[in-house]
Design an enzyme around this catalytic site. Structure first.
Site, PDB file in Angstrom:
ATOM      1  N   PRO A   1       0.814  -1.219   0.000  1.00  0.00           N
ATOM      2  CA  PRO A   1       0.000   0.000   0.000  1.00  0.00           C
ATOM      3  C   PRO A   1       0.848   1.269   0.000  1.00  0.00           C
ATOM      4  O   PRO A   1       1.998   1.274   0.458  1.00  0.00           O
ATOM      5  CB  PRO A   1      -0.809  -0.115   1.303  1.00  0.00           C
ATOM      6  CG  PRO A   1      -0.795  -1.568   1.642  1.00  0.00           C
ATOM      7  CD  PRO A   1       0.524  -2.076   1.160  1.00  0.00           C
ATOM      8  N   SER A   2       0.249   2.332  -0.524  1.00  0.00           N
ATOM      9  CA  SER A   2       0.853   3.678  -0.524  1.00  0.00           C
ATOM     10  C   SER A   2       2.195   3.722  -1.241  1.00  0.00           C
ATOM     11  O   SER A   2       3.045   4.560  -0.938  1.00  0.00           O
ATOM     12  CB  SER A   2       1.005   4.197   0.916  1.00  0.00           C
ATOM     13  OG  SER A   2      -0.240   4.228   1.569  1.00  0.00           O
ATOM     14  N   ARG A   3       2.390   2.809  -2.180  1.00  0.00           N
ATOM     15  CA  ARG A   3       3.627   2.749  -2.981  1.00  0.00           C
ATOM     16  C   ARG A   3       4.863   2.439  -2.126  1.00  0.00           C
ATOM     17  O   ARG A   3       5.980   2.685  -2.544  1.00  0.00           O
ATOM     18  CB  ARG A   3       3.845   4.053  -3.758  1.00  0.00           C
ATOM     19  CG  ARG A   3       2.727   4.386  -4.732  1.00  0.00           C
ATOM     20  CD  ARG A   3       2.660   3.347  -5.848  1.00  0.00           C
ATOM     21  NE  ARG A   3       1.676   3.674  -6.856  1.00  0.00           N
ATOM     22  CZ  ARG A   3       0.445   3.179  -6.897  1.00  0.00           C
ATOM     23  NH1 ARG A   3       0.047   2.341  -5.937  1.00  0.00           N
ATOM     24  NH2 ARG A   3      -0.394   3.483  -7.850  1.00  0.00           N
ATOM     25  N   LEU A   4       4.666   1.890  -0.942  1.00  0.00           N
ATOM     26  CA  LEU A   4       5.788   1.510  -0.081  1.00  0.00           C
ATOM     27  C   LEU A   4       6.139   0.042  -0.323  1.00  0.00           C
ATOM     28  O   LEU A   4       6.062  -0.811   0.561  1.00  0.00           O
ATOM     29  CB  LEU A   4       5.431   1.775   1.382  1.00  0.00           C
ATOM     30  CG  LEU A   4       5.129   3.238   1.711  1.00  0.00           C
ATOM     31  CD1 LEU A   4       4.722   3.393   3.173  1.00  0.00           C
ATOM     32  CD2 LEU A   4       6.331   4.117   1.395  1.00  0.00           C
ATOM     33  N   HIS A   5       6.532  -0.241  -1.550  1.00  0.00           N
ATOM     34  CA  HIS A   5       6.730  -1.605  -1.991  1.00  0.00           C
ATOM     35  C   HIS A   5       7.976  -2.236  -1.367  1.00  0.00           C
ATOM     36  O   HIS A   5       8.934  -1.549  -1.009  1.00  0.00           O
ATOM     37  CB  HIS A   5       6.868  -1.639  -3.517  1.00  0.00           C
ATOM     38  CG  HIS A   5       5.811  -0.873  -4.235  1.00  0.00           C
ATOM     39  ND1 HIS A   5       4.464  -1.115  -4.058  1.00  0.00           N
ATOM     40  CD2 HIS A   5       5.896   0.150  -5.140  1.00  0.00           C
ATOM     41  CE1 HIS A   5       3.764  -0.293  -4.827  1.00  0.00           C
ATOM     42  NE2 HIS A   5       4.611   0.481  -5.484  1.00  0.00           N
TER      43      HIS A   5
END
Length: 228
Positions: free
Chosen positions: A199-203
């Site tokens: 989520p939230s581009r916190l890959h």
């Protein structure tokens, strides 16, 4: 993943993507929970996703000319062995010409259904003739004839390819030899990155880098976590 792609058209000659799907995979990816060999890690991921991903063997191959002009296209992975990633093509094609003059290449796999990506940077080498011929014999008859009929990446007239297909079908019948201008390439990796959507581009991103000076038949790898 939750759906959220939004496309707007602020003017007739432009499009904007203002939102996108949010990834929310339950797994976690860290340098401590991956295998020590990136090729083994790839085989593990690839085997696990077979029932969930359509055409997981599709990969983007990026090549460049000697002057550094890049080009990309989608090809199909046919083998992952202890040395690298193998695909087959016409040796006169644009991709083959560029690999011959500049052996540096990159691969990218994107498995949308499971929110995973794999990125590879490495060096290209031709596979042995025996390997190419063995794979060629496993292809359907139509694909074997197609390899002879297509002068890949060259300009062609309407109906020209079909005319060659018809000619080679008559010439070869049911047993088609592998063309000497067709065969396999192996991308031997120097860098492999595994990506897991969060989520939230916190890959999660884990990258393997070959330790300089270690041999291709027994490479050592530095494994680190990358910032999203």
């Amino acid at each position: 993943m939750t759906l959220g792609t939004v496309i707007t058209q602020p003017s007739p000659d432009s499009l904007k993507v203002t939102a996108h799907e949010q990834y929310n995979t339950p797994d976690h990816l860290t340098p401590t929970n991956v295998l020590p060999d990136p090729l083994a890690q790839f085989r593990q991921w690839f085997t696990a996703i077979q029932s969930a991903v359509h055409e997981p063997e599709a990969m983007t191959l990026s090549t460049a000319t000697a002057a550094g002009v890049p080009s990309s296209r989608t090809v199909l992975l046919k083998q992952v062995d202890s040395h690298g990633f193998v695909f087959f093509t016409n040796y006169a094609s644009r991709k083959s010409r560029e690999l011959a003059e500049n052996p540096h290449a990159a691969l990218s796999f994107y498995w949308r259904e499971v929110a995973k990506q794999v990125r590879v940077v490495g060096r290209a080498e031709r596979v042995s003739r025996a390997e190419s011929e063995e794979y060629f014999r496993s292809r359907p008859l139509g694909s074997q004839i197609g390899a002879w009929a297509s002068r890949q990446s060259s300009v062609v007239a309407e109906g020209e390819v079909q005319a060659r297909v018809d000619r080679f079908m008559e010439e070869f019948g049911g047993e088609v030899p592998a063309p000497d201008f067709w065969g396999g390439w192996r991308i031997v990796p120097d860098e492999v990155e595994f990506w897991l959507g969060k989520p939230s581009r916190l890959h999660d991103r884990v990258c393997y880098t070959r330790v300089e000076g270690t041999p291709d038949d027994a490479p050592q790898w530095k494994i680190v976590r990358l910032s999203p």
